[in-house]
Design a protein around this motif. Structure first.
Motif, PDB file in Angstrom:
ATOM      1  N   GLU A 132       0.832  -1.212   0.000  1.00  0.00           N
ATOM      2  CA  GLU A 132       0.000   0.000   0.000  1.00  0.00           C
ATOM      3  C   GLU A 132       0.867   1.263   0.000  1.00  0.00           C
ATOM      4  O   GLU A 132       0.582   2.214  -0.714  1.00  0.00           O
ATOM      5  N   LEU A 133       1.945   1.224   0.786  1.00  0.00           N
ATOM      6  CA  LEU A 133       2.830   2.400   0.806  1.00  0.00           C
ATOM      7  C   LEU A 133       3.516   2.599  -0.547  1.00  0.00           C
ATOM      8  O   LEU A 133       3.714   3.718  -1.002  1.00  0.00           O
ATOM      9  N   LEU A 134       3.863   1.477  -1.176  1.00  0.00           N
ATOM     10  CA  LEU A 134       4.492   1.556  -2.509  1.00  0.00           C
ATOM     11  C   LEU A 134       3.529   2.230  -3.495  1.00  0.00           C
ATOM     12  O   LEU A 134       3.930   3.117  -4.261  1.00  0.00           O
ATOM     13  N   GLN A 135       2.262   1.830  -3.417  1.00  0.00           N
ATOM     14  CA  GLN A 135       1.271   2.418  -4.333  1.00  0.00           C
ATOM     15  C   GLN A 135       1.013   3.886  -4.005  1.00  0.00           C
ATOM     16  O   GLN A 135       0.829   4.695  -4.910  1.00  0.00           O
ATOM     17  N   ASP A 136       1.029   4.213  -2.701  1.00  0.00           N
ATOM     18  CA  ASP A 136       0.852   5.630  -2.317  1.00  0.00           C
ATOM     19  C   ASP A 136       1.971   6.478  -2.927  1.00  0.00           C
ATOM     20  O   ASP A 136       1.734   7.581  -3.421  1.00  0.00           O
ATOM     21  N   ALA A 137       3.193   5.937  -2.851  1.00  0.00           N
ATOM     22  CA  ALA A 137       4.342   6.682  -3.387  1.00  0.00           C
ATOM     23  C   ALA A 137       4.182   6.868  -4.900  1.00  0.00           C
ATOM     24  O   ALA A 137       4.428   7.946  -5.447  1.00  0.00           O
ATOM     25  N   ARG A 138       3.747   5.803  -5.563  1.00  0.00           N
ATOM     26  CA  ARG A 138       3.557   5.888  -7.022  1.00  0.00           C
ATOM     27  C   ARG A 138       2.494   6.937  -7.346  1.00  0.00           C
ATOM     28  O   ARG A 138       2.648   7.740  -8.260  1.00  0.00           O
ATOM     29  N   ARG A 139       1.413   6.925  -6.534  1.00  0.00           N
ATOM     30  CA  ARG A 139       0.321   7.881  -6.776  1.00  0.00           C
ATOM     31  C   ARG A 139       0.820   9.310  -6.583  1.00  0.00           C
ATOM     32  O   ARG A 139       0.510  10.198  -7.381  1.00  0.00           O
ATOM     33  N   THR A 140       1.609   9.540  -5.551  1.00  0.00           N
ATOM     34  CA  THR A 140       2.145  10.891  -5.294  1.00  0.00           C
ATOM     35  C   THR A 140       2.931  11.379  -6.505  1.00  0.00           C
ATOM     36  O   THR A 140       2.740  12.497  -6.994  1.00  0.00           O
ATOM     37  N   LEU A 141       3.814  10.537  -7.002  1.00  0.00           N
ATOM     38  CA  LEU A 141       4.644  10.935  -8.147  1.00  0.00           C
ATOM     39  C   LEU A 141       3.789  11.111  -9.398  1.00  0.00           C
ATOM     40  O   LEU A 141       4.002  12.044 -10.180  1.00  0.00           O
ATOM     41  N   CYS A 142       2.811  10.225  -9.591  1.00  0.00           N
ATOM     42  CA  CYS A 142       1.968  10.325 -10.790  1.00  0.00           C
ATOM     43  C   CYS A 142       1.087  11.565 -10.746  1.00  0.00           C
ATOM     44  O   CYS A 142       0.828  12.169 -11.782  1.00  0.00           O
ATOM     45  N   ASP A 143       0.646  11.957  -9.546  1.00  0.00           N
ATOM     46  CA  ASP A 143      -0.127  13.201  -9.442  1.00  0.00           C
ATOM     47  C   ASP A 143       0.728  14.382  -9.897  1.00  0.00           C
ATOM     48  O   ASP A 143       0.260  15.264 -10.610  1.00  0.00           O
ATOM     49  N   ILE A 144       1.992  14.379  -9.487  1.00  0.00           N
ATOM     50  CA  ILE A 144       2.897  15.468  -9.890  1.00  0.00           C
ATOM     51  C   ILE A 144       3.062  15.473 -11.407  1.00  0.00           C
ATOM     52  O   ILE A 144       3.104  16.513 -12.060  1.00  0.00           O
ATOM     53  N   LEU A 145       3.133  14.273 -11.983  1.00  0.00           N
ATOM     54  CA  LEU A 145       3.404  14.143 -13.424  1.00  0.00           C
ATOM     55  C   LEU A 145       2.135  14.206 -14.271  1.00  0.00           C
ATOM     56  O   LEU A 145       2.226  14.174 -15.497  1.00  0.00           O
ATOM     57  N   SER A 146       0.967  14.247 -13.633  1.00  0.00           N
ATOM     58  CA  SER A 146      -0.313  14.075 -14.342  1.00  0.00           C
ATOM     59  C   SER A 146      -0.268  12.796 -15.175  1.00  0.00           C
ATOM     60  O   SER A 146      -0.649  12.785 -16.354  1.00  0.00           O
ATOM     61  N   ALA A 147       0.218  11.740 -14.561  1.00  0.00           N
ATOM     62  CA  ALA A 147       0.332  10.446 -15.259  1.00  0.00           C
ATOM     63  C   ALA A 147      -0.547   9.417 -14.545  1.00  0.00           C
ATOM     64  O   ALA A 147      -1.017   9.649 -13.427  1.00  0.00           O
ATOM     65  N   GLU A 148      -0.772   8.295 -15.201  1.00  0.00           N
ATOM     66  CA  GLU A 148      -1.526   7.215 -14.561  1.00  0.00           C
ATOM     67  C   GLU A 148      -0.553   6.302 -13.830  1.00  0.00           C
ATOM     68  O   GLU A 148       0.602   6.169 -14.241  1.00  0.00           O
ATOM     69  N   GLU A 149      -1.056   5.638 -12.778  1.00  0.00           N
ATOM     70  CA  GLU A 149      -0.153   4.825 -11.955  1.00  0.00           C
ATOM     71  C   GLU A 149       0.526   3.717 -12.746  1.00  0.00           C
ATOM     72  O   GLU A 149       1.661   3.353 -12.484  1.00  0.00           O
ATOM     73  N   VAL A 171      12.099   4.419  -2.286  1.00  0.00           N
ATOM     74  CA  VAL A 171      10.941   4.841  -3.081  1.00  0.00           C
ATOM     75  C   VAL A 171      10.065   5.798  -2.268  1.00  0.00           C
ATOM     76  O   VAL A 171       9.618   6.837  -2.771  1.00  0.00           O
ATOM     77  N   LEU A 172       9.833   5.474  -1.002  1.00  0.00           N
ATOM     78  CA  LEU A 172       9.012   6.360  -0.155  1.00  0.00           C
ATOM     79  C   LEU A 172       9.712   7.705   0.040  1.00  0.00           C
ATOM     80  O   LEU A 172       9.081   8.758   0.040  1.00  0.00           O
ATOM     81  N   ALA A 173      11.043   7.644   0.193  1.00  0.00           N
ATOM     82  CA  ALA A 173      11.808   8.888   0.338  1.00  0.00           C
ATOM     83  C   ALA A 173      11.703   9.732  -0.943  1.00  0.00           C
ATOM     84  O   ALA A 173      11.556  10.958  -0.886  1.00  0.00           O
ATOM     85  N   PHE A 174      11.758   9.069  -2.090  1.00  0.00           N
ATOM     86  CA  PHE A 174      11.646   9.756  -3.388  1.00  0.00           C
ATOM     87  C   PHE A 174      10.320  10.517  -3.462  1.00  0.00           C
ATOM     88  O   PHE A 174      10.274  11.719  -3.777  1.00  0.00           O
ATOM     89  N   ALA A 175       9.228   9.815  -3.118  1.00  0.00           N
ATOM     90  CA  ALA A 175       7.904  10.451  -3.209  1.00  0.00           C
ATOM     91  C   ALA A 175       7.785  11.609  -2.218  1.00  0.00           C
ATOM     92  O   ALA A 175       7.263  12.680  -2.564  1.00  0.00           O
ATOM     93  N   ALA A 176       8.312  11.409  -1.005  1.00  0.00           N
ATOM     94  CA  ALA A 176       8.223  12.476   0.010  1.00  0.00           C
ATOM     95  C   ALA A 176       9.026  13.698  -0.431  1.00  0.00           C
ATOM     96  O   ALA A 176       8.578  14.843  -0.304  1.00  0.00           O
ATOM     97  N   ALA A 177      10.220  13.450  -0.964  1.00  0.00           N
ATOM     98  CA  ALA A 177      11.075  14.559  -1.425  1.00  0.00           C
ATOM     99  C   ALA A 177      10.408  15.292  -2.582  1.00  0.00           C
ATOM    100  O   ALA A 177      10.359  16.529  -2.616  1.00  0.00           O
ATOM    101  N   ALA A 178       9.861  14.511  -3.526  1.00  0.00           N
ATOM    102  CA  ALA A 178       9.242  15.119  -4.710  1.00  0.00           C
ATOM    103  C   ALA A 178       8.021  15.951  -4.316  1.00  0.00           C
ATOM    104  O   ALA A 178       7.811  17.044  -4.856  1.00  0.00           O
TER     105      ALA A 178
END
Ligand code: PLP
Length: 370
Positions: free
Chosen positions: A44-61, A242-249
């Motif tokens: 679930e945390l992995l998917q949350d991180a992906r969602r955070t980054l995809c929201d920034i990119l306006s991309a799909e998960e 990965v979680l650090a990447f999403a938090a930083a981004a």
């Protein structure tokens, strides 16, 4: 006191990123592929991180795959795209100022029978869109350009280049190396088929990155194994990184506008406080977070060491080049003495004007003493 002005090489891990990584190392440390509750929590945390980054990119998960960094993303993008399209043509276009992750992958593709055209930069470090367009041919199946040059801060016209490539060959693929652009400038993925990211340039952990692959594009993986990341990138996911990447981004993206203004102020402060003759090796319109100058008196490795002894950390070019003279500045056809004396100063949001003026003072002292 030390002043770190080498943020294009790598950055300090942000506090939010450190907390996120710690959580995944000590609390939610299950394998995201495991069936039990610890695995589910990690998944679930992995998917949350992906969602955070995809929201920034306006991309799909399903368009974002985690990797071990910019280098792996670039290798995957270029090898996979070139081999997918080889029945359509064998011509690839890129530029002479790309990062070695791109240039050395293209060298390998050349050995595998692809023809590679590298567009040269202008003398100011920019890359002319007309020269890029002129390099595209009906048998061009892949093009790869960086968004921001890691050595000079030059902005490459990737959006226009991608649109032009697809006009000439709608099945050709366009890869953007966004390692020095992501969360530093606005990013537009329209017309971009593949895009590479790295976490450690924005306050994430080293050895983590991502690759955007446009929806509908089916590519052959580079790594085979347990079939993680939807079968496209095998290997247990580096959840802490990965979680650090999403938090930083997330933090960097939220402050994007303010940071751009801050970087412009820092660049202005830098250039106004250099009270000795120097050449500016960055184009007028470059991104303000990377500035390349040549004080023309001492060799860059000597300057880097003397500055380091005084607590100021900058680099002589890209961190990976370690003493080799810069292929980017050579491609710009700069005079030998400018290439040998080049210094790259690169900012993060935490850098202050006081740090920049202190750096200028230290550099002036070194130049005057010699
Ligand atoms: N592309 C560019 C423009 C870079 O500046 C770098 C790193 O310096 C890379 C790719 C490689 O990224 P990584 O260090 O995550 O492998």
């Amino acid at each position: 006191m030390s002043v770190y002005l080498d943020n294009a090489a790598t950055t300090r891990v942000s506090d939010a990123a450190k907390d996120a990584a710690l959580k995944a190392m000590t609390e939610v440390y299950g394998n995201p592929s495991s069936l039990h509750a610890a695995g589910k929590a990690a998944r679930e945390l992995l998917q949350d991180a992906r969602r955070t980054l995809c929201d920034i990119l306006s991309a799909e998960e399903r368009e974002l795959y985690f990797t071990s960094g910019g280098t792996e993303s670039i290798n995957t993008a270029l090898f996979s795209a070139a081999f997918k399209n080889k029945h359509l043509g064998k011509h690839i276009v890129s530029s002479e100022i790309e990062h070695d992750a791109t240039l050395n992958t293209l060298k390998r593709l050349r050995e595998d029978g692809f023809e590679v055209t590298l567009v040269p930069p202008e003398r100011d470090g920019s890359v002319d869109i007309n020269k890029i367009k002129a390099a595209f041919r009906p048998d061009t199946v892949l093009a790869s350009f960086m968004g921001v040059c890691n050595e000079t801060g030059a902005l490459l016209p990737y959006g226009e280049a991608a649109a032009a490539l697809h006009k000439i060959n709608p099945r050709a693929l366009f890869h953007l190396d966004a390692v020095q652009l992501f969360c530093k400038l606005p990013l537009d993925l329209e017309n971009v088929d593949l895009c590479s990211f790295s976490a450690h340039k924005i306050g994430g952990v080293k050895g983590c990155g991502a690759l955007f692959v446009k929806k509908g594009l089916v590519l052959r993986p580079l790594l085979y194994g347990g079939g993680q990341e939807n079968g496209f990138r095998s290997g247990t996911e580096a959840l802490p990184a990965v979680l650090a990447f999403a938090a930083a981004a997330k933090n960097r993206h939220a402050a994007l506008g303010d940071n751009i203004t801050h970087f412009k102020d820092l660049k202005k402060t830098l250039l106004e406080n250099l009270d000795f003759p120097y050449a500016l090796n960055s184009p007028e319109s470059s991104s303000a977070h990377i500035v390349n100058i040549s004080p023309q008196k001492l060799r860059s490795e000597v300057l880097v060491r003397m500055l380091s002894d005084r607590g100021f950390f900058v680099s002589g070019g890209s961190a990976c080049s370690r003493g080799k003279s810069s292929h980017v500045l050579k491609a710009m056809r700069l005079p030998r003495e400018n290439i040998d004396a080049a210094l790259r100063v690169s900012f993060c949001p935490e850098n202050t004007k006081e740090e920049v003026t202190a750096f200028c003072r230290a550099l002036s002292e070194i130049i005057r003493q010699e």
